[in-house]
Design a protein around this motif. Sequence first.
Motif, PDB file in Angstrom:
ATOM      1  N   SER A  86      -4.051   1.285   6.930  1.00  0.00           N
ATOM      2  CA  SER A  86      -4.087  -0.168   6.924  1.00  0.00           C
ATOM      3  C   SER A  86      -5.256  -0.679   7.756  1.00  0.00           C
ATOM      4  CB  SER A  86      -2.767  -0.719   7.468  1.00  0.00           C
ATOM      5  OG  SER A  86      -2.806  -2.128   7.565  1.00  0.00           O
TER       6      SER A  86
ATOM      7  N   GLU B  19      -3.196  -1.772  -2.353  1.00  0.00           N
ATOM      8  CA  GLU B  19      -4.001  -0.699  -1.773  1.00  0.00           C
ATOM      9  C   GLU B  19      -3.397   0.648  -2.148  1.00  0.00           C
ATOM     10  OE1 GLU B  19      -4.067  -1.412   2.430  1.00  0.00           O
ATOM     11  OE2 GLU B  19      -4.484  -3.555   2.156  1.00  0.00           O
TER      12      GLU B  19
ATOM     13  N   GLU C 271       0.926  -4.713   4.979  1.00  0.00           N
ATOM     14  CA  GLU C 271       1.186  -4.326   3.600  1.00  0.00           C
ATOM     15  C   GLU C 271       2.596  -3.777   3.472  1.00  0.00           C
ATOM     16  OE1 GLU C 271      -3.015  -2.579   4.569  1.00  0.00           O
ATOM     17  OE2 GLU C 271      -1.081  -2.864   5.590  1.00  0.00           O
TER      18      GLU C 271
ATOM     19  N   ARG D  55       0.842  -1.190   0.000  1.00  0.00           N
ATOM     20  CA  ARG D  55       0.000   0.000   0.000  1.00  0.00           C
ATOM     21  C   ARG D  55       0.884   1.250   0.000  1.00  0.00           C
ATOM     22  NH1 ARG D  55      -3.929   1.420   2.349  1.00  0.00           N
ATOM     23  NH2 ARG D  55      -3.441   3.619   2.117  1.00  0.00           N
TER      24      ARG D  55
END
Length: 999
Positions: free
Chosen positions: A849, A586, A524, A483
């Motif tokens: 997150s 993401e 992530e 992300r």
Amino acid sequence: MDKDPGQQVIDQIHTSLASSCQQMPSNLAWLQQAMHPFFFSFNRTEPDALAVLVESLYRIHRLPYIRLADRPERMLVAQNGIPNSIYNTLSSLPKRDNLSYSEINTSLLRLPNSDYFLEVLRFDYASLADAEVAAALVANEHQPPAEVKEAIEASLKIHAPEFDNRQLDALIKLLWINNPEYVKVSHPERLARVLDLYQKTQAHGGIHLEIDPIDNAVNGETHRILFGVSNPPQRDFLLQVVEVFKRLNIGVKRTYTITLSNGIFPSFLATFYVQPRNGAVLETGNPLFQALQDELYNTQIISSDSTSFNELVTTGVMNGTDATLIKALITFCHTNLAHNKPDQFDPEVVQRAFLAHPDISLQLVKLFHTRFKPNLANREALYADSLQTSQTKIAQFNTGRRFLDETRRVIFRCAISFITHCLKTNFFVDEKHALAFRLDPLYLEELGETFTADLPKERPFRITFFAGRSGSGYHIGFSDIARGGWRTLMTQGHDDYTNSANTLFRENYVLAHTQHLKNKDIYEGGSKMVSILNTRPGTPKPTVLQYLYKLQYGFANAFLDLYVTANGKAKDPRVVDYYGEDEPIELGPDENMHDVMIELIAQLAVQRGYLLGAGIMSSKQVGINHKEYGVTSIGVIRFAEVTMQATLGINMHTDPFSIKITGGPNGDVAGNSLRLLLERCQQVQIRMIVDGTAAAFDPAGLDHTALRKVILQADLDAFDAQALHEGAFIIYRSQKKHDGMRDLYKKLEKTAAGLEEQWISTDEFNRIFNQLTFTVETDLFIPAGGRPETIAMHNVDQFFKADGQPTARVIVEGANSFITPDARRVLQQRGVVIMRDASANKCGVISSSYEIIANLTLSEAEFLAHKQQYVSDVITILNRMAEQEARVVIKRQRETGGKITYTDISTQVSQEINGHYARMFAYFQANPELVAQANYKNAILAHMPALIREPQFQDRIDRLPEKVKYAILASKLASSMVYFGDDNTVYGDIIEAQVKRLA
């Protein structure tokens, strides 16, 4: 005696006028008979222009065209209907943006005494801005007459029976707001077709094409073509569309286009009545239709004004679709080669390599087709043969110009690496607005150290390249699940674009790498998406905004073309997928990512079935807004509290201390940092604030009451200068006046006599503005805004006083890359304690997150019902994570006796956690059954906010995608090993496990 020549001319004019007057009744009668019945009703507000047409009818054949009306809001043109006349006229007319309506009519009969038909072209340019439409929609004051709705509804039942009537009222209102005159003069059937086309365009990803045969055709019309595009190119788009018809030898008889804004961006809705030339057959699905669809959809990706189009398409070297591939290759090669060698590989040099050697360009297109064309028989053999041919052709490339030949071989090899390391692409998806290519980063090794020496050594997990009509970009991720934010760089003009594009790839790479270090505490890994938008200088701001949304919408859809999967493979069968796994990626907001696009991207992901659904994007309305809750600043201030106590012995909650800060009181990080300081630290002296509007210095500290009035509400230039203490001042970038040829800036200074106003020169303003950060003396400095690399090697010495002491003893980096790595080293070697960006401002990404975890485990209604508790849980986690890293960094630095800097230890901590994470993630991926076991589920729950650990929500972790479960386990275990263990305890655990196995 002969008549005076002048008099002869006058007599001829009289004769011509008399003849013209005699012909007018017959001309008008011909016009009434020859033009479509809609023609006069549509132009009922233009009797003078139509009178000019009647009077000039017999002269039409003598001129390319005749302007019947030419005003800022409208142009009317009449001309001979010779082949390609519409395209030729559109090409020669002055360029204008914002075409709101157009109609092109061809007469049903040939012009009197002529073999040609009459064509009348009308272009309307007056339109409401998107913001005006949005305001009208909110005001709800514009309602069409009831009879209009009834007529349209009845027509829809006949001509568009599948129309979703739930949208009818809203769409009629939208049409009425945009162009009430059009609604008043149009036949209900036409209005019904426009609304149906608009609805279908929105439902098909913002682009739609369909054709209807015309049974009782007049004037040779055989087909009605309906074409809709959301947020189309704003300049000469109709010209490019007509160019497609010209190139495919499809004659256009009539055209009607209208532009509708939904309050955010416009949509182009066109109806063309056509006749294919030379007896060609046009029907849905046949080769001519497929070519027409490819080329019309391709208008979203390449401009007919571009050099690539003119040299490859206009000349017939290749079709428009393949030209977009070459254009993408040019951009890819430039951005991958120029960041380390900008002079040798500038855009023109790279472009000329492809355009000057069309044989190689065509060979590269062939190679790409053999690798990615869907359902290609005997693919492997064809690809191998084409690859061998391409490599041989490039190896033998020789024009006798040694240096140029070597440069072009490098470019062509880069293109081959691009194709051979591309794992999937949306190139063969028809309804795309941009191209996307998912690459294996191993291609970087083929480029060699010459082109990678200026990049971090660690290689990414994936690189995705995007190419659009007005820009390009990359998404670079350092982990399978990753992300990071999406920022868009705005440029205007060639030089501005080139300057930014030269370093686009490196900037993206470094940002993604820094993000990866920052993301060590979440499941992530780090990534970043950076796109670059180029517009013409002087483009109005509303139009720039439309271009921005077009680029972002196109790239988001292209992203989903690749990463929406079914059983691991790209879901769209037109995407040949050599990777074959789900990739949960993401995104998040960054520079020039507005709320409207955040919500739209999340909606698109849900509609298209993306693995993470709305979790593709953070900071949504149903989410945890960074600015509202100050999540990034929570980590920054907690880092400062721990560091100041441990290194200076200052308890920020009870002891007096001083601070300087960059970034405005209305900014996210700076504003919330100021809020937290005033809430927690009663004795803090905020001696300096600098933002984009002003710079304030107060030796006694800026007044807390006055600050509270602007924090998170206004920029620094709104601070009440009356609240300054003696010796303080504020200078205003936003307030200046002209004194002859000079610009003077306002300065307010508090003296013993009160507030004094001064006006200072540009040089003096910049000197003060730029030096305050370096010269104001404080205990703590928090850079929470400002330009990257503000403190660098060329100016780092300015941070120290004459006696060698720093002007701030502790720096906690709230903004990314404010200090260059080499300047950091100098500062720390000379006694400054620095907590680097990847550690200090990590809590923003941690919050994001946990927002995604909420998206994956709770419904929107559940989240909203429990939002206060969930956010409170997350804030508790943020404070804990910031504190535990700060303490580990300080502890390790002391254990080394100061031999390793704080920032280097921060990097080591990130690398250790990320290294453990990568190995553990691979382990769980190879042993997926483990995540179902009770102890592993408990480990996953340990990562969750307290709300999710409650009995009613515990089972929600089963909703998490399998890869996300592996990642959470790997992240939780890896960070625990580093924060709460040491090499001895880890080694002891390994020994104990081996002993148990042997026993």
